[in-house]
Design a protein around this motif. Structure first.
Motif, mmCIF file in Angstrom:
data_model
loop_
_atom_site.group_PDB
_atom_site.id
_atom_site.type_symbol
_atom_site.label_atom_id
_atom_site.label_comp_id
_atom_site.label_asym_id
_atom_site.label_seq_id
_atom_site.Cartn_x
_atom_site.Cartn_y
_atom_site.Cartn_z
ATOM 1 N N LEU A 172 0.846 -1.193 0.000
ATOM 2 C CA LEU A 172 0.000 0.000 0.000
ATOM 3 C C LEU A 172 0.883 1.246 0.000
ATOM 4 C CD1 LEU A 172 -3.071 0.341 0.091
ATOM 5 C CD2 LEU A 172 -2.930 0.451 2.578
ATOM 6 N N PRO A 175 -5.251 5.185 3.702
ATOM 7 C CA PRO A 175 -4.595 4.554 4.844
ATOM 8 C C PRO A 175 -3.178 4.106 4.492
ATOM 9 C CG PRO A 175 -6.747 3.531 4.402
ATOM 10 C CD PRO A 175 -6.446 4.443 3.278
ATOM 11 N N MET A 198 -5.646 -4.937 17.900
ATOM 12 C CA MET A 198 -7.062 -4.772 17.552
ATOM 13 C C MET A 198 -7.822 -6.093 17.582
ATOM 14 S SD MET A 198 -7.103 -1.772 14.705
ATOM 15 C CE MET A 198 -6.189 -2.668 13.456
ATOM 16 N N THR A 252 -13.723 10.723 17.398
ATOM 17 C CA THR A 252 -13.939 9.527 16.588
ATOM 18 C C THR A 252 -14.583 9.961 15.276
ATOM 19 O OG1 THR A 252 -14.069 8.018 18.463
ATOM 20 C CG2 THR A 252 -15.173 7.323 16.444
ATOM 21 N N SER A 291 -13.250 10.682 10.740
ATOM 22 C CA SER A 291 -12.164 10.835 9.795
ATOM 23 C C SER A 291 -11.543 12.225 10.001
ATOM 24 C CB SER A 291 -12.729 10.682 8.385
ATOM 25 O OG SER A 291 -11.711 10.335 7.491
ATOM 26 N N GLN A 316 -4.686 7.799 10.222
ATOM 27 C CA GLN A 316 -4.369 6.815 9.184
ATOM 28 C C GLN A 316 -3.275 7.238 8.205
ATOM 29 O OE1 GLN A 316 -7.139 8.647 9.136
ATOM 30 N NE2 GLN A 316 -7.851 9.088 7.086
ATOM 31 N N PRO A 364 -7.965 4.292 9.805
ATOM 32 C CA PRO A 364 -8.780 5.508 9.843
ATOM 33 C C PRO A 364 -9.923 5.418 10.851
ATOM 34 C CG PRO A 364 -9.099 4.312 7.767
ATOM 35 C CD PRO A 364 -7.985 3.646 8.485
ATOM 36 N N GLY A 365 -10.322 6.575 11.372
ATOM 37 C CA GLY A 365 -11.447 6.637 12.307
ATOM 38 C C GLY A 365 -11.187 7.535 13.504
ATOM 39 N N ALA A 389 -13.706 5.153 19.452
ATOM 40 C CA ALA A 389 -13.244 3.954 18.744
ATOM 41 C C ALA A 389 -12.108 3.326 19.549
ATOM 42 C CB ALA A 389 -12.802 4.325 17.335
ATOM 43 N N MET A 404 -9.857 -7.737 11.671
ATOM 44 C CA MET A 404 -9.231 -6.426 11.898
ATOM 45 C C MET A 404 -7.713 -6.514 11.983
ATOM 46 S SD MET A 404 -11.902 -4.395 14.316
ATOM 47 C CE MET A 404 -11.758 -5.482 15.727
ATOM 48 N N ILE A 441 -4.321 -3.574 6.287
ATOM 49 C CA ILE A 441 -5.423 -2.696 5.881
ATOM 50 C C ILE A 441 -5.452 -2.522 4.368
ATOM 51 C CG2 ILE A 441 -4.138 -0.522 6.065
ATOM 52 C CD1 ILE A 441 -6.756 0.582 7.431
ATOM 53 N N ASP A 442 -6.647 -2.315 3.840
ATOM 54 C CA ASP A 442 -6.816 -2.119 2.405
ATOM 55 C C ASP A 442 -7.115 -0.642 2.122
ATOM 56 O OD1 ASP A 442 -6.984 -2.685 -0.266
ATOM 57 O OD2 ASP A 442 -8.808 -3.890 -0.144
ATOM 58 N N TYR A 443 -6.855 -0.237 0.903
ATOM 59 C CA TYR A 443 -7.154 1.120 0.442
ATOM 60 C C TYR A 443 -8.669 1.283 0.377
ATOM 61 C CZ TYR A 443 -6.579 5.251 -2.641
ATOM 62 O OH TYR A 443 -6.585 6.503 -3.192
ATOM 63 N N HIS A 444 -9.170 2.444 0.779
ATOM 64 C CA HIS A 444 -10.626 2.606 0.826
ATOM 65 C C HIS A 444 -11.238 2.809 -0.559
ATOM 66 C CE1 HIS A 444 -8.903 6.614 1.109
ATOM 67 N NE2 HIS A 444 -10.046 7.140 0.762
ATOM 68 N N ARG A 445 -10.393 2.954 -1.583
ATOM 69 C CA ARG A 445 -10.934 3.075 -2.947
ATOM 70 C C ARG A 445 -10.681 1.804 -3.761
ATOM 71 N NH1 ARG A 445 -13.838 7.546 -2.125
ATOM 72 N NH2 ARG A 445 -12.665 9.300 -1.317
ATOM 73 N N ASP A 496 -11.972 -4.234 -3.678
ATOM 74 C CA ASP A 496 -12.412 -5.055 -2.548
ATOM 75 C C ASP A 496 -13.202 -4.215 -1.545
ATOM 76 O OD1 ASP A 496 -11.236 -7.259 -3.647
ATOM 77 O OD2 ASP A 496 -9.487 -7.281 -2.321
ATOM 78 N N THR A 549 -18.463 7.512 9.592
ATOM 79 C CA THR A 549 -17.410 7.146 10.531
ATOM 80 C C THR A 549 -17.509 8.085 11.727
ATOM 81 O OG1 THR A 549 -15.951 6.199 8.861
ATOM 82 C CG2 THR A 549 -14.904 7.002 10.873
ATOM 83 N N GLY A 578 -17.312 3.223 16.318
ATOM 84 C CA GLY A 578 -16.676 4.067 15.312
ATOM 85 C C GLY A 578 -17.484 4.182 14.030
ATOM 86 N N THR A 595 -12.387 9.349 3.983
ATOM 87 C CA THR A 595 -11.818 8.049 4.349
ATOM 88 C C THR A 595 -12.602 7.407 5.497
ATOM 89 O OG1 THR A 595 -9.705 9.062 3.815
ATOM 90 C CG2 THR A 595 -9.644 6.876 4.819
ATOM 91 N N PRO A 596 -13.173 6.248 5.268
ATOM 92 C CA PRO A 596 -13.975 5.603 6.316
ATOM 93 C C PRO A 596 -13.110 4.695 7.190
ATOM 94 C CG PRO A 596 -14.115 4.304 4.338
ATOM 95 C CD PRO A 596 -13.153 5.438 4.025
ATOM 96 N N ALA A 597 -13.692 4.221 8.279
ATOM 97 C CA ALA A 597 -12.999 3.286 9.162
ATOM 98 C C ALA A 597 -13.049 1.890 8.528
ATOM 99 C CB ALA A 597 -13.652 3.294 10.540
ATOM 100 N N VAL A 598 -12.186 1.673 7.539
ATOM 101 C CA VAL A 598 -12.171 0.428 6.755
ATOM 102 C C VAL A 598 -12.104 -0.802 7.670
ATOM 103 C CG1 VAL A 598 -10.999 -0.835 4.913
ATOM 104 C CG2 VAL A 598 -10.866 1.654 4.971
ATOM 105 N N THR A 599 -11.237 -0.718 8.665
ATOM 106 C CA THR A 599 -11.028 -1.833 9.592
ATOM 107 C C THR A 599 -12.335 -2.231 10.275
ATOM 108 O OG1 THR A 599 -8.834 -0.945 9.987
ATOM 109 C CG2 THR A 599 -9.666 -2.519 11.606
ATOM 110 N N LEU A 600 -13.077 -1.229 10.712
ATOM 111 C CA LEU A 600 -14.332 -1.513 11.411
ATOM 112 C C LEU A 600 -15.375 -2.062 10.441
ATOM 113 C CD1 LEU A 600 -14.461 1.638 13.728
ATOM 114 C CD2 LEU A 600 -13.393 -0.591 14.157
#
Lengths: 384, 384
Positions: free
Chosen positions: A10, A15, A26, A63, A65, A193, A200-201, A244, B26, B30-34, B37, B63, B201, B242-247
């Motif tokens: 990445l 992120p 986590m 909590t 972005s 992030q 993120p969060g 969070a 979690m 982590i993955d990219y939010h765009r 997937d 978020t 979150g 950017t959202p809380a991808v992990t959550l």
């Protein structure tokens, strides 16, 4: 590449990769946000953040972005009808303007050509013309273009005036230098992030005394992003609303790494990774998009013949590499490679070497290997 | 108990325990939010949430903590000077009022004695008196008292009027029945860390057609919590910020469980756990605080002689058990035991048996074992 052997890398400016102990933290059973352990966690995180912000001011978190922190830095500091200067040199500077407008604040924009950073002289001229502006909204690293703005120069203008300097350091914090106290920056907004190597969060904000006085005067509506409530509860290791918790445990792990490295050295590491990346780009015969490039992310102008979107997709599909493309009018024209957060030389070598192979694969005439060689040379010369 | 053999049990009405596969999700890089997937992840989560909300309306997420969604349900639906009815029967009903006031909305409060639920007749009287009120702000489960409000009865009043019914289902969703479409509820606000078995979150909101029309008319300031932006990007599996991808990855795991169980059965499970807990409380000679108790959490009136705070601390320190105490004026007077989210009979037995032992330890004269026996009897009779 076979999907089951694809290893994801990445290189997006958020992120960013998460250190392994933060990922595993986590996966622990969640704790109550009012427990003694969480109180200690919040206090520890807020204390360590001061080191990263290079400030003695208390720091607060929300909590949300990073944009939530930006909204808070408008809603908590201004009143209806206030006038502010907004430096717009890309998507994130424009966001400051959009938030102000949404809250009924009058903006005096300074529009800077994409790829350039603001001329402090232009800001001074406006400050003299409009002595009643309440604040200057600026950006440390304009993530959409990779430009670094000279925050120190802007602070020299605002700290001798009643005007506040409010800086979006969402992507830049921990990568590009921002000496909140030494320079006299009034408000710094960041998030988890990016340089802070956390998912993120979480948004994080620091305010100095002048800024807190403005908070007292502000009459714009706010509730969830109320800085005063977040600050006062934070001092007790508490929160106004369920935070969070999971992300805070990850942030603590990441902050432990930064505090051990030391923020000055963290910035030096990023500076070195950025220098190597820029050197590689030039060695490949390509040009940088940013006139004053940040340590956070390097934006590279693609040759006209290259379809930027197709290139990004190729890199992801065949190489497992995520670069960021251009946004809005820069879409398809630039590639942005972040060297941000949980990264060192080896990551940068991967980013550059894959970039070379990808360019060759789509038919670009670049000297394969020249980028990596140039980067290695920077690593040899520039000590960390 | 030796600390290294202490096993933590969380019986708080949020955060609630997280299923193991959600915890491990979690811990993945982590993955990219765009990324493709993440686009698929967001679409899948939003689709599955509709099942939990018992609605055909599209759902949006933010978020933030649940309070962010509540702020959004004020800022997006009303205009300056609007008048609304706010049902206040505890801390969370009061929060609706506080948010409205912060945004310059005039509130007509209905104050309900703590422990009671609102009389729909009282709401009807106000609606007739004030035909110009734009919305009724209500709470499904008032977490601070454990009371369930009769949302179906309130919806019968609002759906024949131009007045919107806006429901805080932050703690209640997935535990107490809320048939958004069948009953005609206009807006439902919830969050991740309660019945949805995900860390805090993420806030989740559903609006029906009438509510979206109100969004078009609203002139209150909003930016980060702009429902229209969250909704429109959500349809594309995207986000404005950017959202809380992990959550989100954890939420997907949790939703897979709920969708497999089926929301009607999920609610039946909670109903059974709540019935067993209430039966146990009565068998111990104690009384419930809520006149109409929710499935989400059982609030128990402590004997006068018991110091509620000391009891909560004893349970945490010696038994590894976290119950929630009372808030504000209920502090020290009640204990709240949540049976919420990732819980089944065995969890409830642990909650009740530890409660018994703790009460005996602090000198209460209760029949040890009677609570567990009563709960077992409920489990024997009430099939799931």
């Amino acid at each position: 590449m076979l999907k089951n052997m694809k290893k994801k890398w990445l290189f997006t400016p958020g992120p960013t990769p998460i250190p392994p102990e933060a990922l595993l933290a986590m996966a622990q059973p969640i704790d109550y946000h009012r427990s003694e352990d969480t109180v200690a966690l919040i206090k520890d995180v807020l204390e360590k953040l001061k080191h990263v912000f290079q400030t003695e001011n208390d720091v607060l978190f929300l909590t949300s972005s990073g944009t939530g922190g930006m909204e808070g830095a408008v809603a908590n500091l201004l009143s209806r009808g206030d006038k502010v200067i907004v430096i717009r040199s890309g998507k994130f500077g424009e966001r400051w303007g959009d938030i102000c407008t949404a809250f009924g604040v009058e903006i005096i924009p300074i529009d800077v050509t994409y790829g350039n950073s603001v001329d402090p002289q232009a800001v001074e001229t406006l400050l003299v013309e409009h002595p009643d502006v309440k604040a200057v909204y600026a950006t440390l690293c304009e993530t959409s273009t990779g430009v670094l703005h000279d925050i120190e120069a802007l602070a020299r203008l605002t700290r001798v005036r009643p005007t506040l300097l409010i800086v979006d350091a969402v992507s830049g914090l921990g990568a590009d230098d921002l000496q909140m106290d030494n320079w006299g920056v009034d408000v710094v907004v960041s998030c988890a992030q990016k340089g802070l190597m956390t998912p993120p969060g979480l948004s994080i904000v620091a305010l100095n005394q002048r800024a807190w006085e403005a908070v007292e005067r502000s009459d714009l509506p706010k509730y969830y992003f109320d800085f005063r409530k977040a600050y006062e509860t934070g001092l007790q290791g508490s929160v106004p609303y369920t935070p969070a918790v999971t992300l805070l445990t990850a942030l603590q792990c990441a902050l432990n790494r930064i505090c051990e490295e030391g923020i000055r050295r963290t910035i030096a590491r990023h500076s070195r990774l950025a220098a190597a990346t820029r050197s590689a780009v030039k060695a490949l015969g390509l040009s940088l998009f940013a006139v004053s490039p940040a340590n956070t992310v390097t934006s590279i102008r693609l040759p006209e013949a290259v379809d930027g979107k197709a290139f990004i997709n190729l890199m992801l599909g065949e190489y497992g590499i995520t670069y960021a493309g251009g946004q809005s009018q820069l879409s398809g024209k630039i590639v942005r490679i972040a060297h941000l957060g949980w990264m060192n030389e080896n990551d940068v070598i991967v980013a550059i070497s894959a970039f070379e192979r990808g360019l060759v694969e789509i038919g670009c005439d670049i000297p394969l290997g020249a980028g990596v060689t140039a980067a290695q040379e920077v690593f040899r010369v520039l000590k960390y």
